[in-house]
Design an enzyme around this catalytic site. Structure first.
Site, PDB file in Angstrom:
ATOM      1  N   ASP A  88       0.869  -1.182   0.000  1.00 17.71           N
ATOM      2  CA  ASP A  88       0.000   0.000   0.000  1.00 17.71           C
ATOM      3  C   ASP A  88       0.906   1.233   0.000  1.00 17.71           C
ATOM      4  O   ASP A  88       2.115   1.112   0.184  1.00 17.71           O
ATOM      5  CB  ASP A  88      -0.849  -0.057   1.281  1.00 17.71           C
ATOM      6  CG  ASP A  88      -2.038   0.876   1.230  1.00 17.71           C
ATOM      7  OD1 ASP A  88      -2.199   1.598   0.233  1.00 17.71           O
ATOM      8  OD2 ASP A  88      -2.813   0.884   2.208  1.00 17.71           O
ATOM      9  N   GLU A 101       2.730   5.141  -3.820  1.00 18.97           N
ATOM     10  CA  GLU A 101       2.701   6.169  -4.888  1.00 18.97           C
ATOM     11  C   GLU A 101       4.001   6.959  -4.980  1.00 18.97           C
ATOM     12  O   GLU A 101       4.341   7.379  -6.065  1.00 18.97           O
ATOM     13  CB  GLU A 101       1.523   7.111  -4.650  1.00 18.97           C
ATOM     14  CG  GLU A 101       0.181   6.431  -4.829  1.00 18.97           C
ATOM     15  CD  GLU A 101      -0.187   5.507  -3.664  1.00 18.97           C
ATOM     16  OE1 GLU A 101       0.310   5.743  -2.553  1.00 18.97           O
ATOM     17  OE2 GLU A 101      -0.937   4.556  -3.891  1.00 18.97           O
ATOM     18  N   ASP A 139      -8.808   3.729  -1.949  1.00 19.59           N
ATOM     19  CA  ASP A 139      -9.728   4.035  -0.858  1.00 19.59           C
ATOM     20  C   ASP A 139     -11.049   4.612  -1.356  1.00 19.59           C
ATOM     21  O   ASP A 139     -11.283   5.826  -1.279  1.00 19.59           O
ATOM     22  CB  ASP A 139      -9.061   5.003   0.119  1.00 19.59           C
ATOM     23  CG  ASP A 139      -7.807   4.400   0.738  1.00 19.59           C
ATOM     24  OD1 ASP A 139      -7.594   3.179   0.566  1.00 19.59           O
ATOM     25  OD2 ASP A 139      -7.052   5.138   1.380  1.00 19.59           O
TER      26      ASP A 139
END
Lengths: 643, 924
Positions: B518, B521, B594
């Site tokens: 997760d 980015e 999300d």
């Protein structure tokens, strides 16, 4: 080319043979055609060659029974295989308790039945463990039965006790109600008389005033001076004088009241603060009208009242400040919601925390403080991201793992709940206490037959006073007037106490104490459980809270019983950031003492707890358990070995 | 006095603000926190340019080393006094690859600093597919002053390098154009240069963050035109419609380009051109006139792409270079070079294959990964895990994987366990594994800056962290607080990282544990736009601005490599990643981040998954139920019903939400969710076969309707329905209390409702009644779907279970389908250890044909226990199985075993033929 052809031919041939053998062996149907059928069901299958699907949808032949192909969508034809998803597989588990499995467990490579009958395709070998497992289960069951036996007895006592106590409550209530009626009448009479006296006094006063006025006017006429200003001043002065007088009267009664009532009767104790407050309020009113000075007692009571009021407010604010506080922790987040949020002024660290808090909902300011303190500590993270109930749970878990099933869902899993019985040696530090004992005992004293005459006494006194006082007499006899006032105040105070007791009793009796009033003793009690830094307080019919040092979080107010008195619900607790209002679900299980254990927060701000109590040790359940044990013993060929 | 008054007012206002904010958590997307085009200098500059502003011409075009090379030179050098950096020519290379792929590269000829080229994305074997260009022909186009160069691309196609004006395009041989670059003359390449004296300020500031930009402006931008296109698609990731709407031109209101910049966007909203966690600069055009083509720009810097609406260039008055209809687009990137790939199609699956030949096909997942995953932030401790696990069994709901989010770690130090909560992680995993289940734990790229943390110590000592602009280890803020980020661009850092996943190094892990990446980015809570500063420095002085969109890709890659190594190369990895880049499909699954428990988010999950699939990422899904917020039971049920068809099927929830495991909403809803999950398990053989198809061809598991029906215009903008493979069409239900829905069923053949067996005509929109029991799903006539109708605790126990074949016959009483089976775990399928059958029904005969080359080494005893026949026009009664020469009956049987009131259909009872064998079943 030729080679290839012949190769293919051989392969095909081999395949033929293979597939033929497969055709015979592919179906993993059981050797025993009646596998997976419960004994009480065997007749259904054995009675004829053509069998109906139980849902009536279809018929199937005996040969199709357990042939590893699903013909009935309800699974009737495949009790012993996994072919029908809707089917159930029965294992006898001789030596232990029989079991019904989802047919999806048959031949799935996992041993589910202790007799191993669910795995017969030869892929796994499941040894028969029923004897061993059965013994453990029987021992557990016996223990449970023992607890139930004792629990049932305790429950019986409590139910008896509750009946007596409730009858007492009801008797008290009806007595109070009739007293209330009588007293109301007296108070009414006194009030009338008091008002008459006051009217008379008023007349007297006006008369006097008039006289003085006239006198003054005469004097003024004589003086002929600057009339306007002085006029006002004087009237004011007069008024003051008058007030002082009337206060004197009231003072007398007010002064005596607390002391006297304490001496005289128990009702006075009931709501002292209330009476103080009343007085305080009166004085307050007067105080604003003019700044006149009170007697020391009055100041005392006034201050007292104010303080009490303040304390009360404080308490309220403690209670309500939780959501406020939460709101406070939200501030950084919510500011973030504002598109015009100014993050540029934040330090890098503050910004990091702020952004993180969007996901976690944590108080960034609080956290940063904590982190500063513990920056180098090994357990920084635990401090840093307080997860409310993490720490304390790990204690309870190890001992209570079997108990899980009942925790998260609403459905009835009584059996599992009961399976884990060993309540007695529960390690949690639970305790219970009463929170209303004072009022209870006080009022019961009032109503006990031991002093049956207080009301009569009052009645007599009032009769006397009313007789003696002559309201048409002028000037009013001050001492008589004072005694009327005093009597009125006392009686009305008493009345209001009785009324409040009536209402609290009615409130109490309105509650649902269970079909046998077995929860009657829960009223006015709290059960506590300490789990690490938190103390959980469960007060049935009132509220539940979580305390940490001096801060209290309300987990909910009493709502109701659920699931046929196996669950207590506390709802509408303090608001949770980004979550629901806190709530607590207390699951009850039979135990010998009232003890809260295992408080848990499976979902954010939704708490669950276990309360063991004799209140739900039911006779029927005991019989059921005994029956279960009998069955287990009966199935067990060497049952006598155990004893 | 006045002061207090104002104060009071202020407090009141604040209170009010608090109140309103709290009441509307939905609107918490922080738009202002992210740059728009106007706040992004390179984007603003590029957008301000007029068509035709490019003045480059081609010189020195020649074939060299099998490629066409040339120089791009500004036209007016000699006439004007220009600065030295502008006269430097650019180097252009055009190369052709097998299957009609053209690659265009443009870089500076001799830059003061090497411009960044994205490594390890293009498959190494792709170079082997290069065509050795031999000759170059010249041709004068449209009366140009200079002749242009033309080279061979493939049998039907040529590549044209137009010299003056400079333009590159692919055309059908001597005919229509397919894709072109710089037809509108918007090409611009900012070459690296010295500062023009101290006065020039290269720094960029945004919301308190300063980007030093030491190398100054270096952006690249150009226009790309797609010919014969009705719509363009692709360039994920965003929550918007599948067909890309114009971002500039008449009638376009909110004029922001599509942004490709990997960002962690808190509570993202649906229907926004705003870029999310991933970036794949690959656009696909599709239209009736020409078919499908694609354009991929391999560049990892921030990119902004405009889709130009008709008439966008009206003011410029530039004449169309061709009479063909087309869609113009404008691509702008902050840095890097031009390294672009043209895919000629002409069919949708051709483009998928062509793109996959450059960036790779999706990895073949393990069978368990294709099944249902149960996740929550957070399953708090071992008891919780055990609890949830046993509840699935109690309610007879299968699941394969239980997930642990960040709170399982010791203070967000990945590879560690919070030993208070998880004292026995191995035992916990073993318990799950005993039921054939797996566990996934999260491992994020931010490393806690804590000297007692072994990873931090090692990474610091080895110098493996990304550096800040001053050369120190970059220090950002994420879950653990102060954190640093590994420089995953460096192969040695990736190899080092990979070793951390061995069961020895990852203490508390077992071989049944897999990984979730997760925040890659990367998400940096206190960084500009919640990510790493662009002037942070990677290997070889590459700046983060150049690497950004691929950072998560390298992290994903290293993690997947770690799992491969852990299993000695014998166990297929499973790694879920949030960040995406071109090529991510080779490393694992992707989820859409999300999302929120709202109907609109349910709806937008379909275009998001379709877009990812179209751009190579087949294995994707949205969080079932919505990550933020509490779904109403109806929404949750609908999400399960649709999610059961997502290639990646996982339920997940934020820690502030109520528990929402499938059994918590009453028996009726439990039943519905159970059935949805059962549907997935029933279709696992079909899904697995499709994953294999994706693995070999690049064609995604979940497809837009037009991928199967390319000429049906009615499907071009349909993003409420999706095709699963070529046989199933699924339509979500996106509104509360829906009683009806409209479903367009394409093609000429009929469709069979998978639950009722009812037949619907193709080529029209049907208004259907819907109930809460399921979402509409149809099997296309002419297909055969393999199923497994027995439900187990997990897919692991289904391995030996028999199959059901569902045959839906078309109007010529024929049907075809495939089944792929392997061991579900290892890489042995790459050595041919698998079963791949084609089932063909024709002339009253069902034949099983081997698609695997040669003799398979994979052995399976599995048989087909049931064959369902839909659409049979004649009343056959018996079946004869060959070569066994055994007769079996045809009777009425249930279409679905688990649905008690289901319809009955013609069923061949117990043929019990093995899936590994060749056989024929004749019906008569």
């Amino acid at each position: 080319m030729k080679h290839k052809m012949s190769f293919i031919a051989t392969v095909l041939c081999v395949l033929c043979l293979l597939s033929q053998s497969i055709l015979r062996s592919a179906a993993s149907s059981p050797h025993n055609q009646f596998l997976g059928i419960a004994p009480e069901d065997e007749k259904y299958y054995k009675s004829s060659e053509v069998i109906k699907c139980k849902d009536g949808s279809k018929k199937f032949s005996r040969a199709q029974l357990n042939d590893d192909f699903c013909d009935c969508s309800d699974g009737t034809d495949e009790p012993g295989t996994s072919a029908c998803p809707g089917g159930k597989f029965y294992c006898r588990n001789v030596g232990h308790a029989p079991l019904q499995l989802f047919s999806s467990r048959v031949n799935d490579g996992i041993c589910d039945c202790c007799d191993g009958s669910d795995e017969y395709d030869g892929k796994v070998n499941c040894p028969n463990t029923c004897w061993k497992a059965g013994k453990v289960a029987r021992d557990k069951l016996k223990k449970k039965i023992a607890t139930y036996q004792e629990g049932v007895a305790i429950r019986k006592q409590e139910v008896e006790q509750a009946k007596v106590s409730m009858a007492k409550d009801e008797a008290e209530l009806s007595k109070l109600q009739s007293d209330q009626k009588t007293l109301k009448l007296l108070v009414e009479q006194l009030r009338e008389r008091k008002e008459q006296i006051e009217k008379a006094e008023e007349r007297e006063r006006l008369q006097k005033e008039k006289e003085e006025q006239e006198k003054k006017e005469a004097e003024e006429k004589a003086k002929q001076e600057n009339s306007g200003g002085e006029d006002q001043e004087k009237t004011k002065a007069e008024e003051e004088a008058k007030k002082e007088k009337s206060e004197d009267v009231e003072d007398g009664s007010a002064e005596d009241k607390p002391i006297e009532s304490q001496h005289d009767d128990n009702v006075g104790n009931l709501d002292d603060s209330h009476s103080y407050q009343d007085t305080a309020e009166k004085h307050d009113d007067l105080g604003t009208e003019d700044g006149s000075i009170d007697t020391p007692e009055h100041i005392g009571s006034l201050v007292d009242g104010v303080q009490q009021e303040a304390v009360k407010q404080k308490k309220e604010s403690v209670a309500t400040s939780e959501p406020d506080f939460d709101g406070g922790s939200k501030v950084p987040h919510d500011e973030g919601d504002d598109a015009s949020e100014n993050t540029e002024s934040l330090s890098k660290e503050e910004l990091g925390r702020l952004v993180a808090s969007r996901w976690t909902g944590e108080d960034t300011t609080k956290e940063s403080g904590e982190v500063d303190v513990t920056k180098d500590s090994d357990h920084e993270d635990h401090e840093e991201l307080p997860k409310e109930t993490h720490d304390e749970q790990s204690d309870g878990y190890a001992s209570e793992t079997d108990d899980d099933n009942q925790k998260y869902d609403d459905e009835d899993h009584e059996d599992e709940a009961d399976d884990d019985f060993g309540v007695e040696d529960h390690s949690d530090s639970g305790s219970s206490y009463k929170y209303e004992s004072d009022t209870d005992s006080d009022l019961s004293d009032v109503t006990t037959p031991s002093n049956p005459s207080w009301l009569e006494k009052i009645q007599n006194t009032v009769r006397n006073i009313l007789h003696v006082v002559n309201i048409f007499q002028t000037p009013v006899n001050q001492s008589e007037a004072a005694s009327v006032r005093k009597e009125y105040d006392e009686s009305s105070a008493k009345l209001s106490k009785i009324e409040s007791r009536i209402s609290s009793l009615t409130q109490k009796l309105k509650h649902d104490f269970g079909p046998d009033k077995e929860f009657y003793s829960f009223y006015g009690r709290c059960f506590e459980s300490k789990q690490n830094k938190y103390v959980y307080k469960v007060c049935p019919y009132k509220q539940a809270s979580q305390e940490e040092g001096h801060s209290t979080t309300r987990l909910g107010s009493w709502d109701k019983f659920e699931d046929s008195y196996k669950v207590m619900i506390f709802a509408n607790g303090d608001k949770c950031w980004n979550g629901p209002d806190r709530s607590l679900k207390v699951r009850l299980r039979c135990g010998l003492k009232n003890e809260v254990a295992d408080v848990d927060e499976p979902s954010r701000c939704e708490y669950v707890a276990l309360l063991s109590t004799p209140a739900i040790c039911l006779e029927e359940k005991l019989q059921e358990l005994q029956h279960k044990l009998d069955l287990m013993n009966k199935e067990q060929p060497h049952a006598h070995d155990e004893l | 006095m006045k002061k207090t008054q104002t104060m009071n007012n202020l407090t009141l206002l604040l209170l009010l603000l608090l109140l309103t904010c709290h009441l509307s958590p939905v609107l918490s997307w922080k738009k202002d926190e992210f740059r728009n085009c106007n706040q992004t200098p390179f984007c603003k500059r590029a957008r301000a340019r007029n068509p035709g502003s490019s003045s480059l011409t081609v010189q020195d075009a020649a074939i060299s080393d099998g490629e066409l090379t040339a120089k791009l030179v500004p036209k007016r050098i000699e006439q004007e006094e220009t600065s030295p950096d502008q006269i430097k020519p650019l180097l252009l290379t055009l190369s052709a690859y097998q299957d009609g792929i053209l690659r265009l590269r443009i870089d500076e000829l001799d830059p003061p600093r090497k411009r960044f080229e994205v490594p390890d994305v293009v498959l190494p074997e792709f170079e082997g597919k290069k065509l050795w260009l031999q000759r170059l022909s010249t041709e004068t186009i449209d009366g140009d002053a200079a002749p242009s160069s033309v080279v061979f691309l493939s049998d039907g196609y040529e590549a044209v390098l137009r010299h003056d004006p400079f333009e590159v395009y692919v055309r059908e041989k001597r005919g229509n154009r397919v894709i072109s670059v710089n037809s509108n003359g918007l090409f611009d390449f900012e070459q690296l240069r010295e500062k023009k004296g101290e006065g020039e300020d290269w720094e960029e500031r945004f919301r308190g963050h300063t980007d030093k930009r030491p190398y100054g402006p270096q952006s690249v931008s150009f226009d790309v035109s797609f010919y014969g296109a009705d719509h363009v698609y692709g360039i994920p990731e965003r929550a918007s419609s599948f067909a890309l709407k114009p971002t500039r031109g008449p009638g376009v209101e909110e004029s922001e380009p599509y942004r490709l910049f990997n960002l962690d966007v808190f509570e993202y909203i649906h229907d926004s051109p705003f870029g999310l966690y991933g970036s794949i600069p690959f656009m696909i055009s599709h239209g009736t006139a020409r078919g499908t083509s694609g354009f991929f720009w391999l560049n990892a810097a921030e990119m902004q792409i405009d889709v130009l609406g008709d008439g966008w260039d009206a003011e410029a008055g530039i004449a169309l270079p061709s009479s063909q209809s087309r869609i113009d687009t404008f691509w702008m990137s902050e840095a890097g070079i031009v390294d672009a790939f043209f895919f000629v199609g002409p069919g949708p699956k051709d483009v998928a294959r062509q793109y996959a030949s450059v960036t790779g096909t999706p990895a073949m997942p393990q069978l368990f990964a294709v099944a249902y995953h149960q996740c929550r932030w957070n399953y708090r401790d071992e008891e919780d895990v055990e609890q949830v696990d046993s509840k699935f069994d109690e309610h007879d709901i299968p699941y394969d994987v239980l997930w642990l989010d960040i709170d399982h770690t010791d203070g967000k130090r990945y590879f560690t366990w919070d030993r208070m909560l998880f004292p026995h992680p191995e035992e916990m995993q073993r318990k799950l594994a005993a039921k054939g289940r797996h566990m996934v734990t999260i491992v994020d790229p931010h490393i806690k800056r804590d000297d007692s943390y072994f990873l931090h110590r090692e990474a610091t000592e080895k110098g493996y962290y990304v550096k800040d602009a001053n050369g120190n280890d970059y220090d950002g803020w994420c879950w653990p607080g102060s954190s640093s980020y590994l420089d995953m661009l460096r192969p040695e850092v990736r190899s080092w990282w990979a070793t951390k996943f061995s069961t020895e190094n990852y203490v508390g892990s077992t071989p049944s544990l897999y990984i979730w990446n997760d925040m890659n980015e990367p998400s940096v809570f206190n960084g500009p736009e919640v990510t790493m500063p662009r002037d942070a420095v990677h290997r070889g002085d590459a700046e983060h601005r150049e690497v950004h969109n691929a950072y998560g890709y390298y992290f994903h890659m290293a993690t997947a490599d770690g799992l491969v190594q852990r299993g000695d190369g014998k166990d297929r990895p499973f790694v879920l990643s949030r960040a995406v880049f071109a090529g991510s499909q080779r490393h694992g699954a992707i989820w859409t981040g999300d999302n929120t428990a709202e109907w609109d988010h349910l709806r937008v999950s379909v275009p998001m998954i379709l877009t990812l699939g179209l751009t190579g990422i087949s294995f994707s899904g949205a969080d079932v139920g919505g990550f933020f917020g509490n779904p109403e039971p109806e929404l949750l049920v609908r999400w399960y019903q649709l999610g059961a068809y997502y290639p990646f099927f996982r339920g997940h929830a934020h820690h502030d939400t109520k528990r929402r495991e499938p059994w918590l909403f009453g028996e009726k809803n439990t039943q519905r969710m159970r059935e949805a999950i059962h549907t997935r398990y029933m279709l696992l053989p079909y899904f697995y076969t499709l994953f294999r198809e994706a693995n070999t061809s690049g064609v995604p598991v979940a497809r837009p309707l037009w991928m199967e029906f390319p000429s049906e215009e009615a499907t071009f903008t349909n993003d409420e329905a999706l095709m699963i493979g070529n046989s199933l069409l699924v339509q979500g239900i996106y509104t509360e209390h829906a009683k009806h829905t409209s479903v367009y069923l394409p093609g000429k053949e009929s469709w069979y409702d998978v639950k009722t067996g009812a037949a619907y005509k193709g080529g029209k929109t049907h208004k259907l009644d819907v109930n809460e029991e399921g979402v509409p799903a149809f099997q296309r006539a002419g297909t055969i779907i393999p199923r497994k109708d027995r439900f187990r605790r997990s897919s692991t126990q289904m391995v030996n279970d028999p199959y059901t074949l569902v045959i839906a016959l078309n109007s010529s009483q024929a049907a075809e389908g495939e089944l792929y089976v392997d061991d579900g775990k290892s890489f042995e399928f790459q050595q041919g250890s698998y079963i791949h059958r084609r089932f063909v029904f024709a002339d009253g005969k069902l034949t099983s044909l081997n698609l695997a080359p040669g003799q398979t080494q994979f052995y399976s005893e599995c048989v087909i226990e049931r064959i369902i026949l839909q659409g049979l026009s004649t009343g056959q009664k018996s079946a004869l199985i060959e070569p066994a020469n055994q007769k079996t009956e045809i009777e009425q049987g249930p279409l679905l075993l688990h649905s008690r009131q289901g319809p009955t259909v013609l069923t061949i009872r117990k043929p019990n033929v093995r899936i590994a064998d060749d056989w024929v079943i004749k019906i008569f």
